[in-house]
Enzyme design. Structure first.
Site, mmCIF file in Angstrom:
data_model
loop_
_atom_site.group_PDB
_atom_site.id
_atom_site.type_symbol
_atom_site.label_atom_id
_atom_site.label_comp_id
_atom_site.label_asym_id
_atom_site.label_seq_id
_atom_site.Cartn_x
_atom_site.Cartn_y
_atom_site.Cartn_z
ATOM 1 N N GLU A 131 -3.146 5.101 -4.938
ATOM 2 C CA GLU A 131 -3.374 3.901 -5.750
ATOM 3 C C GLU A 131 -4.404 2.982 -5.135
ATOM 4 O O GLU A 131 -4.472 2.864 -3.909
ATOM 5 C CB GLU A 131 -2.087 3.068 -5.783
ATOM 6 N N CYS A 180 -8.527 -3.228 -3.127
ATOM 7 C CA CYS A 180 -7.472 -2.902 -2.163
ATOM 8 C C CYS A 180 -7.275 -1.385 -2.184
ATOM 9 O O CYS A 180 -7.026 -0.807 -3.237
ATOM 10 C CB CYS A 180 -6.184 -3.616 -2.578
ATOM 11 N N CYS A 226 3.728 6.967 3.415
ATOM 12 C CA CYS A 226 3.730 6.203 4.663
ATOM 13 C C CYS A 226 5.016 6.525 5.418
ATOM 14 O O CYS A 226 6.044 6.784 4.804
ATOM 15 C CB CYS A 226 3.677 4.707 4.327
ATOM 16 N N CYS A 228 9.229 0.379 6.079
ATOM 17 C CA CYS A 228 9.557 -1.035 5.818
ATOM 18 C C CYS A 228 10.520 -1.097 4.626
ATOM 19 O O CYS A 228 10.316 -0.434 3.605
ATOM 20 C CB CYS A 228 8.294 -1.846 5.532
ATOM 21 N N CYS A 268 9.410 -1.900 0.849
ATOM 22 C CA CYS A 268 8.149 -1.309 0.373
ATOM 23 C C CYS A 268 8.372 0.010 -0.364
ATOM 24 O O CYS A 268 9.076 0.891 0.124
ATOM 25 C CB CYS A 268 7.222 -1.106 1.568
ATOM 26 N N CYS A 302 3.117 -2.356 -4.093
ATOM 27 C CA CYS A 302 2.471 -1.193 -3.491
ATOM 28 C C CYS A 302 3.253 0.067 -3.793
ATOM 29 O O CYS A 302 4.445 0.135 -3.542
ATOM 30 C CB CYS A 302 2.435 -1.322 -1.970
HETATM 31 N N1 SAH Z 1 0.941 -0.670 6.395
HETATM 32 C C1 SAH Z 1 0.203 -1.883 6.359
HETATM 33 C C2 SAH Z 1 -0.580 -2.114 5.080
HETATM 34 C C3 SAH Z 1 0.069 -1.783 3.761
HETATM 35 S S1 SAH Z 1 1.218 -2.892 3.031
HETATM 36 C C4 SAH Z 1 1.110 -3.062 6.680
HETATM 37 O O1 SAH Z 1 2.303 -2.868 6.852
HETATM 38 O O2 SAH Z 1 0.612 -4.161 6.818
HETATM 39 C C5 SAH Z 1 0.396 -4.416 2.709
HETATM 40 C C6 SAH Z 1 1.329 -5.607 2.768
HETATM 41 O O3 SAH Z 1 2.232 -5.652 1.646
HETATM 42 C C7 SAH Z 1 2.224 -5.617 3.989
HETATM 43 O O4 SAH Z 1 2.315 -6.914 4.514
HETATM 44 C C8 SAH Z 1 3.547 -5.158 3.423
HETATM 45 O O5 SAH Z 1 4.605 -5.486 4.266
HETATM 46 C C9 SAH Z 1 3.552 -5.858 2.092
HETATM 47 N N2 SAH Z 1 4.488 -5.310 1.100
HETATM 48 C C10 SAH Z 1 4.827 -4.041 0.871
HETATM 49 N N3 SAH Z 1 5.719 -3.936 -0.120
HETATM 50 C C11 SAH Z 1 5.935 -5.182 -0.560
HETATM 51 C C12 SAH Z 1 6.768 -5.735 -1.583
HETATM 52 N N4 SAH Z 1 7.538 -4.972 -2.334
HETATM 53 N N5 SAH Z 1 6.740 -7.068 -1.733
HETATM 54 C C13 SAH Z 1 5.951 -7.856 -0.977
HETATM 55 N N6 SAH Z 1 5.158 -7.394 -0.007
HETATM 56 C C14 SAH Z 1 5.152 -6.070 0.213
#
Ligand code: SAH
Length: 349
Positions: A92, A105, A112, A116, A119, A333
């Protein structure tokens, strides 16, 4: 297997051409076709002799990044793209239109492995790394499809760029090379969940790109609750790596903080956050969490988010709440890719 020609830096391409017994200036022409004119086939390279075009096509491939779906927000013109890679994997990317220019972006991996909790991109784990050409391809295709110039790049889509470090560095080199699209390093932001050794290594490269750290918790314990990577690297080490990046590059760190109702948006969280950020020259980006159906996290109310922001602001922290872009399309994401993967029936629109 044919070699992935769009993943070569300018210098590497020059060497390749010399090895083939070609003149150096051919590298400049080919590089321009690949990274400025965005050719997707060697037959388009009409200022090269036909036999060279044929030779290139025999030895190399221009890896395809093909649009499989596109969603356009009616609210703010945000476009979300699903691209199919040469092995059938999907990634994406998002085009956001701001007053100061277009921002794209991109994803850095298929899936991944960072895990987290909030995510969507990490739910099925890591499939594979993206090559430099596949990261570039997302930008090039968006530029071709929209017909608009892109001025800002954020590596904040699916994947952890520091977990695909070599390819990420090559990507940055090609993206910012004066012979290519020549995006200014200052217009590039890379986001990491905090892989300390790679953050330090990146600092050593002395680039002018912005480093964004996904903080999400203001104590070691809170971070560990939301981000498994925190079990490996202590908050203190992560912050020290941020300081090191700032020292080396002079670039102010951006901290990202996804606000999750009742989890990290309380009074004491704000207090701890102020304690961490106050001594640092940085920017804080609050992101009300985008709920995914696989987890029970909820975003705080607008009022409560503003309240949190105001507390930080009053303490002199430079803070913004991220404007929600394209809230009428699959926002979070990895959601578009997942939806496509499970239903397989999304139509272009
Ligand atoms: N792996 C990297 C970049 C990808 S995620 C990182 O962790 O920074 C980009 C940002 O979006 C990160 O800060 C991540 O924690 C956040 N993110 C992912 N899923 C999310 C969600 N459902 N709501 C809000 N932020 C989210």
């Amino acid at each position: 297997m044919k070699k992935d020609i769009r993943s070569y830096t300018f210098e590497q391409l020059q060497e390749e051409l010399l090895t083939l017994g070609e003149k150096k200036f051919r590298a400049k022409q080919i590089y321009e076709w690949l990274h400025v004119r965005l050719a997707d086939d060697f037959s388009e390279m009409t200022n090269l002799p036909k036999n060279l075009r044929e030779k290139l096509a025999e030895l190399y491939e221009i890896r395809e990044v093909k649009m499989a779906a596109r969603q356009e927000s009616r609210l703010d013109g945000t476009n979300k793209f699903l691209f199919e890679l040469c092995d059938g994997n999907m990634v994406e990317s998002v085009l956001m239109r701001y007053k100061h220019g277009n921002s794209v972006c991109i994803s850095s991996q298929v899936g991944c492995r960072m895990g987290c909790r909030f995510c969507a991109s990490t739910l099925d784990g890591l499939e594979r790394n993206l090559t430099p050409s596949e990261m570039l391809g997302q930008i090039y295709q968006i530029q071709k499809i929209s017909g608009e110039r892109v001025s800002n790049i954020v590596i904040m889509g699916t994947g952890e760029p520091m977990d695909n470090f070599e390819n990420f560095l090559t990507f940055i080199q090609i993206l910012t090379d004066e012979h290519g699209l020549h995006i200014s390093q200052r217009n590039v932001t890379v986001s990491t969940c905090g892989i300390v050794p790679r953050m330090k290594e990146l600092a050593e490269h002395n680039l002018q790109i912005t480093l964004a750290l996904s903080l999400h918790g203001s104590t070691q314990e809170k971070r560990q609750e939301l981000m498994p990577v925190a079990n490996k690297y202590q908050l203190e080490e992560v912050l020290a790596a941020c300081d090191y990046y700032f020292e080396k590059t002079g670039r102010r760190i951006t901290f990202e903080y996804s606000l999750v109702q009742g989890v990290n948006d309380r009074e004491e969280d704000a207090r701890e956050l102020i304690h961490i950020l106050k001594p640092r020259n940085c920017h804080l980006n609050l992101i009300p969490v985008n709920p995914i159906k696989e987890r029970s996290f909820a975003k705080p109310s607008r009022k409560s988010a503003l309240n949190f922001k105001n507390k930080l602001e009053r303490s002199g922290i430079n803070v913004t709440i991220r404007r929600e872009m394209g809230s009428d399309i699959d926002g979070a994401c990895g959601q578009l890719r997942r939806r496509y993967g499970t239903e397989g029936s999304m139509k272009e629109n």
